[in-house]
Design an enzyme around this catalytic site. Structure first.
Site, mmCIF file in Angstrom:
data_model
loop_
_atom_site.group_PDB
_atom_site.id
_atom_site.type_symbol
_atom_site.label_atom_id
_atom_site.label_comp_id
_atom_site.label_asym_id
_atom_site.label_seq_id
_atom_site.Cartn_x
_atom_site.Cartn_y
_atom_site.Cartn_z
ATOM 1 N N LEU A 69 0.860 -1.177 0.000
ATOM 2 C CA LEU A 69 0.000 0.000 0.000
ATOM 3 C C LEU A 69 0.903 1.236 0.000
ATOM 4 O O LEU A 69 2.008 1.203 0.540
ATOM 5 C CB LEU A 69 -0.891 0.041 1.248
ATOM 6 C CG LEU A 69 -2.029 -0.974 1.360
ATOM 7 C CD1 LEU A 69 -2.734 -0.812 2.705
ATOM 8 C CD2 LEU A 69 -3.015 -0.830 0.210
ATOM 9 N N ASP A 70 0.406 2.305 -0.586
ATOM 10 C CA ASP A 70 1.138 3.570 -0.540
ATOM 11 C C ASP A 70 1.385 3.985 0.905
ATOM 12 O O ASP A 70 0.602 3.657 1.804
ATOM 13 C CB ASP A 70 0.341 4.678 -1.224
ATOM 14 C CG ASP A 70 0.298 4.534 -2.732
ATOM 15 O OD1 ASP A 70 1.146 3.828 -3.285
ATOM 16 O OD2 ASP A 70 -0.600 5.142 -3.342
ATOM 17 N N ARG A 71 2.421 4.752 1.099
ATOM 18 C CA ARG A 71 2.741 5.256 2.436
ATOM 19 C C ARG A 71 1.540 5.935 3.081
ATOM 20 O O ARG A 71 1.247 5.750 4.269
ATOM 21 C CB ARG A 71 3.895 6.252 2.347
ATOM 22 C CG ARG A 71 4.286 6.861 3.690
ATOM 23 C CD ARG A 71 5.152 8.101 3.534
ATOM 24 N NE ARG A 71 4.408 9.198 2.947
ATOM 25 C CZ ARG A 71 4.817 10.459 2.961
ATOM 26 N NH1 ARG A 71 5.985 10.773 3.509
ATOM 27 N NH2 ARG A 71 4.102 11.411 2.406
#
Length: 223
Positions: A69-71
């Site tokens: 997942l994106d940060r």
């Protein structure tokens, strides 16, 4: 799948502390609720070493990555605890047999109750890691959406990615004319002025890669 993105110079990396909530654990899988602001995997440089998988490895040294997942995205992530589970789980993601549900708050009032964004995406090379729509060389990218509620001039949405391109939900919502609130890359002006990006991976549905039983797992939306 949505890929982790290291923060740029305008967004210093200041990951949250505290325990990582465990949603499910068995002999083969570990499922957790990733907080927003924490990288899934290490970035480049010692200052980006702190990440979700490194923290999990302190208690589960055998932990293996299955997706990212994106940060700035929070929510449910699946890790494997055996090589066999990692291999088979990866195959489930590759063959689109993992059903994903995200919750997002977006700028403005979205007309209609449901729809589909079908726009091909590719990395915007001069502005990496940004992605953009490109009808000539972009990769097929499809997102289904349903409107949940209108909230103070914004809209709460359920998003169902049918492909797994980097930043797919973020770019598709911007292309729809309703960027995700707090998105540091794709929102502008007042739409960007929020304490976090309002995107959360709420649910996953898949067949257990080893045991074969159907798994329906959720991480409650925090916003």
């Amino acid at each position: 799948m949505t890929h982790a993105t290291a923060p740029g110079p305008s967004t210093p990396y200041d990951p949250p502390s505290g325990p990582i909530p465990v949603i499910h654990e068995d002999a083969h899988l570990l499922v957790v609720d990733k907080p927003h602001g924490l990288l899934s995997v290490p970035g480049r440089g010692a200052d980006l070493a702190d990440c979700l998988i490194a923290r999990l490895a302190e208690d589960w040294p055998e932990v293996l990555l299955c997706h990212r997942l994106d940060r700035d995205t929070s929510g449910i992530m699946v890790f494997a605890l055996t090589k066999a589970a990692q291999r088979k789980m990866g195959r489930l993601f590759e063959t689109k047999r993992v059903k994903k549900r995200y919750i997002a708050r977006v700028w403005g009032e979205v007309p209609g109750v449901e729809g589909v964004v079908d726009l091909p995406l590719i990395v915007d090379w001069p502005n990496r890691p940004l992605q953009h729509v490109n009808h000539e060389i972009g990769k097929p990218s499809v997102t289904e959406w349903k409107r949940i509620a209108i909230e103070d001039g914004t809209t709460r949405m359920a998003l169902f990615p049918r492909t797994g391109r980097s930043h797919q939900l973020r770019v598709h919502m911007k292309a729809l004319g309703h960027p995700i609130l707090g998105d540091p890359f794709y929102a502008e002006g007042p739409a960007r002025d929020f304490p976090r990006m309002m995107l959360h991976a709420e649910g996953l549905k898949f067949e257990h890669p080893i045991e074969g039983r159907m798994m329906r797992l959720e991480a409650p939306c925090p916003f």
